[in-house]
Design a protein around this motif. Structure first.
Motif, PDB file in Angstrom:
ATOM      1  N   GLY A 101       8.426   3.266   2.741  1.00 39.50           N
ATOM      2  CA  GLY A 101       8.525   4.327   3.237  1.00 39.50           C
ATOM      3  C   GLY A 101       8.112   5.348   2.118  1.00 39.50           C
ATOM      4  N   ASN A 139       6.126  11.876   7.357  1.00 39.24           N
ATOM      5  CA  ASN A 139       6.922  10.978   6.425  1.00 39.24           C
ATOM      6  C   ASN A 139       7.023   9.766   7.276  1.00 39.24           C
ATOM      7  N   TYR A 140       7.031   8.473   6.751  1.00 38.77           N
ATOM      8  CA  TYR A 140       7.232   7.387   7.554  1.00 38.77           C
ATOM      9  C   TYR A 140       8.339   6.196   6.938  1.00 38.77           C
ATOM     10  N   SER A 141       8.942   5.690   7.507  1.00 41.37           N
ATOM     11  CA  SER A 141      10.108   4.572   6.871  1.00 41.37           C
ATOM     12  C   SER A 141       9.430   3.285   6.680  1.00 41.37           C
ATOM     13  N   VAL A 142      10.363   2.354   6.530  1.00 42.26           N
ATOM     14  CA  VAL A 142       9.648   0.760   5.976  1.00 42.26           C
ATOM     15  C   VAL A 142       8.515   0.480   7.006  1.00 42.26           C
TER      16      VAL A 142
END
Length: 677
Positions: free
Chosen positions: A556, A573-576
């Protein structure tokens, strides 16, 4: 004799149309006695059928027969020319003229001779260390010359002879409104009335109907006498009998083609100079509020950067409590300031280097300046292409351009945003409040009915609807934090294959030079400053990790695009990241805020696609999760998971779609018992 740029001896060529950008006018009498215009200028023309860019190009000048080199007189260019469009490069001034100059597309400080000289259009901003005469141009030099015009007594020219000499009241004009190019200056140019045209002028679609009944007799004798100093003696004997009738039938598009100008949205450095009639300390800096509301600039600071260097120093802090109303100026004068307008802050030791830069900072302690302008490509403070330095003790300055509608131009490219004003016209907070960008002494507007030679009478009826300049619409279009294959083709699969793709989904070209890519603010990787690049409408550009050094975390992170002044353009924004080669993309590719998809097939430089083969859609099976752990051997993973696999390991796939004649497998709840090799 002068050795021409092309073959040493050749028959006179037949008239032909130009196919690349050419020099269409040269005027060197600007500001001289009886001059119709205050500035020297060079006009370019695009006779081709396509849009051509001049980014990274330059105009260079050398005297007709002297020893000075082209590298001593260089003016850089930016932007592009559509088919039939003109481009105006405004140069030095020696005084005033009877007519104002049209708004220039580029400015420089080259001082040309009115009667004799050599001008080249070069496909580089690096000055050529030659002059074609006393210092011949090498093969690499010649390869960088897009067009050459020697006029008057010039000893370097195209073809068999130089173009005719001009004067304080005449210019060198390319025939056919700029469309004729036989690579022979003597045949392609005539002396005539100066008529400068810029990219806002009506587009020309000049066509040449040519009847050529020439009889050419050429008996060349070429004697090459090589010596230790590699000199060549050429003895040509050519007799030419030629009868040519040229009928020019130019047509004009009545509605002018307009190059959109990017509007300013904050306080700007609107006019400045580093040297004036009283010398190096006869400096000033003028600020302007182009917005619709008042802005408190108290305690803001102006810094300088050293000549072509990185050292920075605070020059002046603006007095506490100063607020600029909409349309109001603020003037800071140097210790030898000679202007007629009294500065708001006077006798300030500015010390701006002629090849240095200046930057305006607010009082928040921000690292990025509000605005900056420089006169060298390597000085810390500059935006895009730097301006040409001022070196003489004359009353002139760099002034910010305004569009025909009065919109302050701020494209984050100094060479495109400023023009050389002569004489200077600084304004203070006591000067009249303006509802449009500019000074009370207005920037000259375009004269649309000039007197022209060998041109039918034109009746232009342009109409312009007052609309704002189109916005710059550049966005992050796709990025991939976890590569599973060699995407950058360097033979390795590593973080260098991570990529970020940008797209221009607007209607105008955008110069992204000096913009930055980053991950998290003030954390993670060092921001990557984008190199010089103009992004055309609909164009994509891909930046790999091997170039940017940005490390996008698999656990992330964020991706951000910022302008040189630090303003945020786009971010996500990004996660896993669940599996290799999972890219994040916008669908459709239009920069929409809500169009992000988190399960895309990587398509760097191509149209975005969901998981699966490029351009195809997913099946009815949920692709958002992959049932195989990413700790398994890569072969198993690729066989199972989209966007590459066929779901051969997925019980969900077989239970729902069936196999062997729609017979379903039982939904056995246990772990898989075997792996098939």
């Amino acid at each position: 004799m002068a050795v021409p740029l092309l073959a040493p001896v050749q028959a006179a060529p037949r008239m032909q149309a130009a196919t690349n950008i050419v020099i269409s006018q040269i005027y060197g009498g600007g500001g001289n006695a009886g001059a119709p215009y205050p500035n020297d200028y060079v006009e370019l023309y695009n006779p081709s059928n396509t849009t051509l860019s001049v980014d990274g190009w330059s105009i260079q000048y050398a005297s007709a027969t002297g020893t000075g080199l082209f590298s001593s007189n260089v003016t850089t260019l930016t932007g592009s020319l559509t088919s039939g469009q003109y481009y105006l490069v405004q140069l030095d001034s020696n005084g005033s003229g009877t007519n104002p100059m049209p708004l220039p597309d580029a400015t420089g400080a080259i001082d040309m001779s009115a009667s004799n000289g050599k001008v080249i259009l070069a496909s580089t901003t690096i000055g050529l260390a030659c002059n074609g005469g006393s210092t011949p141009c090498t093969a690499p030099d010649l390869a960088n010359i897009v067009d050459l015009v020697g006029y008057g007594t010039a000893n370097f020219f195209e073809g068999s002879g130089a173009a005719p000499a001009a004067s304080n009241t005449t210019a060198v004009l390319r025939n056919g409104n700029g469309s004729i190019d036989t690579n022979n200056n003597d045949l392609d140019f005539t002396e005539g009335t100066p008529t400068p045209r810029n990219t806002l002028a009506s587009t020309s679609t000049a066509t040449a109907t040519i009847t050529d009944t020439g009889t050419v007799t050429s008996t060349p004798t070429v004697t090459f006498t090589p010596t230790i100093t590699s000199t060549t003696t050429i003895t040509p004997t050519t007799t030419i009998t030629r009868t040519s009738t040229i009928t020019l039938t130019p047509t004009r598009t009545p509605t002018p083609t307009t190059t959109a100008l990017t509007p300013a949205t904050n306080i700007v450095i609107s006019e400045f100079r580093t040297v004036g009639p009283n010398g190096g300390n006869d400096e000033f800096i003028e600020l302007f509020n182009p917005t619709s509301g008042a802005i408190d600039i108290g305690d803001w600071t102006i810094n300088r950067s050293t000549g072509c260097g990185s050292t920075t120093t605070t020059m002046v802090a603006i007095n506490t409590g100063v607020t600029l109303a909409a349309g109001q100026h603020y003037l800071i004068g140097g210790t030898s300031y000679s202007g007629a307008v009294t500065p708001d802050q006077a006798n300030v030791s500015l010390g701006i280097a002629n090849n240095g830069g200046i930057a305006l900072f607010d009082d928040t302690g921000a690292i990025m300046p509000i605005d900056q302008v420089g006169l060298c490509s390597t000085t810390t403070y500059h935006e895009g292409t730097a301006l040409t330095q001022l070196t003489t003790n004359t009353n002139r300055s760099y002034d910010r351009k305004s569009s025909p509608l009065g919109v302050c131009v701020d494209s984050d490219n100094n060479a495109a945003d400023f023009f050389l004003r002569s004489p200077s016209d600084p304004q203070s907070s006591s000067s009249p409040i303006l509802t449009t960008c500019g000074n009370p002494t207005a920037t000259p507007t375009i004269t649309r009915t000039p007197t022209r030679t060998k041109t039918p009478t034109r009746t232009p009826t342009p109409s312009r609807t007052p609309t704002s300049a189109p916005a710059q619409l550049v966005a992050i279009n796709e990025f991939m934090p976890r590569p599973g294959r060699d995407w950058n083709n360097d033979g390795l699969i590593n973080t260098g294959d991570e990529f970020i793709e940008l797209i221009n989904h607007g209607t105008i070209s955008v110069n992204i030079s000096g913009w930055t890519l980053d991950d998290e603010a003030n954390l993670g990787s060092e921001p990557y400053v984008l190199p010089s690049r103009v992004l055309q409408p609909g164009e994509r550009v891909v930046y790999y990790g091997s170039v940017t050094g940005l490390l996008l975390s698999d656990g992330g992170d964020g991706v951000r695009l910022l302008k040189p002044n630090g303003s945020l353009i786009d971010a996500l924004n990004y996660s896993v990241v669940s599996y290799p080669d999972q890219s994040f993309c916008r669908l459709p590719d239009n920069g929409g805020l809500d169009d992000w998809n988190r399960n895309c097939y990587p398509t760097p430089g191509l149209a975005n696609s969901l998981g699966g083969a490029p351009g195809s859609s997913t099946s009815g099976v949920d692709d958002s999760l992959c049932p195989v752990a990413d700790t398994l051997p890569l072969d198993f993973y690729l066989a199972e998971c989209n966007p590459f696999g066929n779901n051969i390991w997925s019980r969900f796939y077989w239970d729902n779609t069936g196999w062997y004649g729609e017979m379903n497998l039982p939904n056995y709840p246990g772990k898989w018992q075997v792996f098939v090799d």
